[in-house]
Design a protein around this motif. Structure first.
Motif, PDB file in Angstrom:
ATOM      1  N   ALA A   1      48.387  31.669  40.662  1.00 53.64           N
ATOM      2  CA  ALA A   1      47.342  30.763  41.132  1.00 53.64           C
ATOM      3  C   ALA A   1      46.237  31.534  41.852  1.00 53.64           C
ATOM      4  N   MET A   2      46.617  32.573  42.609  1.00 56.88           N
ATOM      5  CA  MET A   2      45.619  33.396  43.296  1.00 56.88           C
ATOM      6  C   MET A   2      44.740  34.135  42.294  1.00 56.88           C
ATOM      7  N   LEU A   3      45.334  34.615  41.215  1.00 55.79           N
ATOM      8  CA  LEU A   3      44.546  35.309  40.195  1.00 55.79           C
ATOM      9  C   LEU A   3      43.516  34.376  39.573  1.00 55.79           C
ATOM     10  N   LEU A   4      43.880  33.103  39.401  1.00 59.19           N
ATOM     11  CA  LEU A   4      42.958  32.139  38.799  1.00 59.19           C
ATOM     12  C   LEU A   4      41.798  31.790  39.722  1.00 59.19           C
ATOM     13  N   THR A   5      41.937  32.013  41.035  1.00 56.23           N
ATOM     14  CA  THR A   5      40.822  31.742  41.949  1.00 56.23           C
ATOM     15  C   THR A   5      39.717  32.781  41.808  1.00 56.23           C
ATOM     16  N   GLY A   6      40.041  33.908  41.187  1.00 57.68           N
ATOM     17  CA  GLY A   6      39.045  34.952  40.995  1.00 57.68           C
ATOM     18  C   GLY A   6      38.833  35.779  42.252  1.00 57.68           C
ATOM     19  N   PHE A   7      37.796  36.599  42.206  1.00 58.89           N
ATOM     20  CA  PHE A   7      37.442  37.447  43.342  1.00 58.89           C
ATOM     21  C   PHE A   7      35.931  37.409  43.503  1.00 58.89           C
ATOM     22  N   GLY A   8      35.466  37.043  44.699  1.00 59.48           N
ATOM     23  CA  GLY A   8      34.029  36.915  44.870  1.00 59.48           C
ATOM     24  C   GLY A   8      33.616  36.671  46.296  1.00 59.48           C
ATOM     25  N   ILE A   9      32.666  35.745  46.471  1.00 53.33           N
ATOM     26  CA  ILE A   9      32.040  35.520  47.774  1.00 53.33           C
ATOM     27  C   ILE A   9      33.066  35.108  48.822  1.00 53.33           C
ATOM     28  N   TYR A  10      34.018  34.261  48.452  1.00 55.21           N
ATOM     29  CA  TYR A  10      35.001  33.795  49.435  1.00 55.21           C
ATOM     30  C   TYR A  10      35.794  34.971  49.996  1.00 55.21           C
ATOM     31  N   ASN A  11      36.267  35.848  49.131  1.00 58.80           N
ATOM     32  CA  ASN A  11      37.056  36.987  49.583  1.00 58.80           C
ATOM     33  C   ASN A  11      36.248  37.934  50.461  1.00 58.80           C
TER      34      ASN A  11
ATOM     35  N   ILE B   1      34.305  28.373  45.327  1.00 54.39           N
ATOM     36  CA  ILE B   1      33.282  29.271  45.862  1.00 54.39           C
ATOM     37  C   ILE B   1      33.163  30.528  45.008  1.00 54.39           C
ATOM     38  N   ASN B   2      34.309  31.092  44.611  1.00 57.77           N
ATOM     39  CA  ASN B   2      34.269  32.339  43.830  1.00 57.77           C
ATOM     40  C   ASN B   2      33.678  32.138  42.442  1.00 57.77           C
ATOM     41  N   ARG B   3      34.067  31.055  41.771  1.00 55.00           N
ATOM     42  CA  ARG B   3      33.658  30.834  40.384  1.00 55.00           C
ATOM     43  C   ARG B   3      32.494  29.853  40.247  1.00 55.00           C
ATOM     44  N   ARG B   4      32.038  29.289  41.396  1.00 55.88           N
ATOM     45  CA  ARG B   4      30.930  28.321  41.391  1.00 55.88           C
ATOM     46  C   ARG B   4      31.226  27.154  40.442  1.00 55.88           C
ATOM     47  N   MET B   5      32.435  26.618  40.590  1.00 57.42           N
ATOM     48  CA  MET B   5      32.888  25.496  39.775  1.00 57.42           C
ATOM     49  C   MET B   5      33.368  24.377  40.700  1.00 57.42           C
ATOM     50  N   PRO B   6      33.357  23.119  40.227  1.00 61.73           N
ATOM     51  CA  PRO B   6      33.893  22.026  41.044  1.00 61.73           C
ATOM     52  C   PRO B   6      35.383  22.250  41.332  1.00 61.73           C
TER      53      PRO B   6
ATOM     54  N   MET C   1      36.907  38.763  54.306  1.00 62.52           N
ATOM     55  CA  MET C   1      37.048  40.149  54.743  1.00 62.52           C
ATOM     56  C   MET C   1      36.160  40.437  55.951  1.00 62.52           C
ATOM     57  N   LEU C   2      34.941  39.893  55.938  1.00 60.16           N
ATOM     58  CA  LEU C   2      34.029  40.091  57.067  1.00 60.16           C
ATOM     59  C   LEU C   2      34.566  39.409  58.323  1.00 60.16           C
ATOM     60  N   LEU C   3      35.150  38.224  58.170  1.00 64.61           N
ATOM     61  CA  LEU C   3      35.744  37.535  59.318  1.00 64.61           C
ATOM     62  C   LEU C   3      36.899  38.350  59.892  1.00 64.61           C
ATOM     63  N   SER C   4      37.811  38.793  59.034  1.00 63.03           N
ATOM     64  CA  SER C   4      38.943  39.589  59.494  1.00 63.03           C
ATOM     65  C   SER C   4      38.466  40.905  60.103  1.00 63.03           C
ATOM     66  N   GLY C   5      37.428  41.497  59.501  1.00 59.75           N
ATOM     67  CA  GLY C   5      36.868  42.721  60.059  1.00 59.75           C
ATOM     68  C   GLY C   5      36.257  42.501  61.430  1.00 59.75           C
TER      69      GLY C   5
END
Length: 564
Positions: free
Chosen positions: A62-72, A288-293, A76-80
């Motif tokens: 399920a995590m792989l299907l969320t993709g990787f992008g703006i959310y991640n 957010i990552n895939r810009r989809m509903p 990362m900036l928040l955790s940093g």
């Protein structure tokens, strides 16, 4: 007449039975296809690029299907930012103590142990914070710890004398260690396995950013010449007190973001049996990552990692100790034992070297900058700059050479560059290769730094030697990958706790050797770093997943226990 009877028999007996048979065959076909789809989702063998995404999936799928992008990246900036607050509070005392010695009437010994307070607090409480994060949640622990740490840091800035300042700083550091213990786990669990190493490494770059921001803020604040009397407390509010408050600003911003934006870790939610809440987080990441509903996210049901039966309700100290024992003892038994020892030793060596030398970095730089005459080695400059001892008095001079700030900023920028470079390379080379090469290379620079007569070259080698700190994030990524969810936060906390022990040991040993035999401090810790590089050769390859303690059919393997 005969033809009529045949038609009658076909219409009343054969056709209904054939129709029923076809219906049964159709239903069987549907059920077989459904079972096949579920089986492929469970076993992770859905073909890449298949037209129909699985509606039932494990969390990793399920995590792989969320993709990787703006959310991640945003996470990362928040955790940093939270990690930046930890670093600033941990290392700020190096700049606060020289400026506060007049107001607090500090001796050299008092300056030493007050500077060690943040490391001591982390050592004493990381174990507890790790247990709390594994049972109550990563977000809740960081939220509470940052709020209380900020409050007590603000109170410490008004402390009238050394005892109250030490006590308030210690309490603030205790709660600061909560975020220190959890932030790497929180960051890693929001990223799919393909990008986890990279995102944790980039998040760790905020350690380098912290080494730039601390001297930069001190450079701005400490030279100010204001003094506001507060008769009620019998103190004057001077720049060093403002610096104490400035160092908790990342925690203030991080707390607001956690309250209004950031959710709990999907890994923790899934392991706690909260599949629906986990899906809400995953849909938001997907959108957010895939810009989809959000409603187009294909996964409708998660294969839960949490247990269906809760533990028997318990309360009291004995239940807490029993719960902590349950999560800790397995880490010191096969198959976890060797990895627990390895991660703890490597973190001990890295922290002892990078933080131990960082505390004495201004002293060494001042000696080199102020040295007059021919080119000389680092240790010779330190020996020449050593003033005669006078244990009965401490010169009350709260001014700091601005050249020290400037050089510290430059070294911090190099640190940041190293973290970023490692972040880009980790996906191509893997954590193991980078750890071995970087630790071995920085260790050799540590051997060469005290033997070079050219001051600029010796400073460069000395700075590279401290860059072994860029491996801290990689080792945390290794720990997150090696251990299953139930033990993950505890394993990270134990390794980081040993790292903080290394910081205290390194700070004191380096200070002793710089006074008695400067070269030994470099050779000893350079040797430790190179031994760490040899140990890292035994690490598994890329993304092998957590260690399996029992057959995969046991559903309790990666569970997070119910809160005690």
């Amino acid at each position: 007449m005969i033809a009529f009877r045949y038609r009658y028999l076909l219409a009343t007996l054969v056709y209904p039975r054939l129709k029923t048979a076809f219906l049964i065959i159709g239903e069987l076909k549907k059920n077989i296809m459904k079972l096949y789809t579920v089986n492929m989702a469970v076993s992770g063998k859905m073909e890449k690029g298949a037209k129909n995404e699985p509606s039932i999936a494990t969390l990793d799928e399920a995590m792989l299907l969320t993709g990787f992008g703006i959310y991640n990246i945003a996470h990362m900036l928040l955790s940093g930012l939270i990690l930046l607050g930890v670093i600033m509070q941990s290392l700020a005392m190096s700049y606060v103590m020289p400026a506060a010695q007049c107001d607090l009437n500090l001796s050299l010994q008092q300056r030493g142990w007050i500077s060690a307070i943040p490391f001591l607090a982390i050592i004493l409480t990381s174990y507890f914070w790790g247990w709390l994060a594994d049972t109550r949640g990563r977000r809740l622990v960081m939220l509470i710890s940052m709020i209380i740490s900020t409050v007590f840091s603000g109170l410490a800035s008004f402390a009238p004398e050394v005892i109250s300042f030490a006590v308030l700083s210690f309490i603030s550091s205790i709660f600061m260690s909560g975020s220190s213990a959890v932030v790497y786990t929180y960051l890693g669990e929001f990223t799919n396995i393909r990008h986890r190493d990279k995102i944790v490494t980039f998040g760790s770059a905020f350690v380098g950013i912290g080494t730039v921001i601390i001297p930069a803020i001190a450079w701005v604040i400490l030279p100010l010449e204001f003094s506001y009397p507060l008769p009620l407390l019998n103190i004057a509010y001077r720049p060093w007190r403002l610096l104490v408050v400035a160092c908790v600003l990342p925690f203030v911003i991080g707390t607001l973001l956690l309250i209004f934006i950031a959710p709990e870790s999907p890994k923790f939610l899934s392991s706690s049996g909260k599949s629906e809440e986990c899906l809400v987080v995953l849909r938001k990441m997907y959108s957010i990552n895939r810009r989809m509903p959000e409603d187009t996210y294909p996964v409708k049901t998660l294969i839960s990692e949490g247990s269906n039966t809760k533990q028997e309700e318990k309360s009291g100290i004995s239940a807490i100790l029993s719960s902590m024992k349950e999560q800790t003892v397995p880490l010191f038994k096969p198959p976890f034992l060797k990895w627990t020892c390895l991660t703890c030793f490597v973190q001990f060596g890295i922290f002892a070297t990078t933080n131990g030398f960082y505390v004495w970095f201004p002293t060494i730089l001042n000696s080199l900058v102020n040295h007059e005459g021919a080119q000389t080695r680092i240790c010779d400059a330190l020996d020449a700059a050593r003033a005669p001892r006078n244990a009965s008095a401490v010169e009350c001079d709260d001014t700091i050479n601005t050249a020290t700030f400037e050089m510290s900023v430059y070294v911090g920028l190099v640190f940041c560059s190293m973290y970023i470079i490692v972040g880009f390379l980790v996906d191509f080379l893997g954590k193991k290769a980078i750890l071995v090469v970087l630790l071995a290379g920085t260790g050799m620079c540590g051997v060469g730094a005290p033997n070079v007569y050219h001051q600029q070259i010796s400073v460069v080698l000395f700075a590279i030697f401290q860059m072994c700190g860029a491996c801290i994030g990689l080792m945390n990524a290794v720990t997150v990958e090696l251990f299953p969810t139930k033990f993950r936060a505890m394993a990270v906390c134990l390794s980081m706790m040993m790292g903080r022990v290394g910081s205290m040991v390194g700070t004191n040993l380096i200070g002793l050797f710089l006074e008695t035999n400067c070269g030994v401090s470099f050779y000893l810790f350079a040797g430790v770093i190179m031994v760490c590089a040899l140990f890292c050769l035994t690490l598994p390859g890329k993304n092998k997943g957590p260690i399996q303690t029992k057959p995969k059919s046991e559903a309790t393997q990666n569970e997070t226990q119910a809160p005690a």
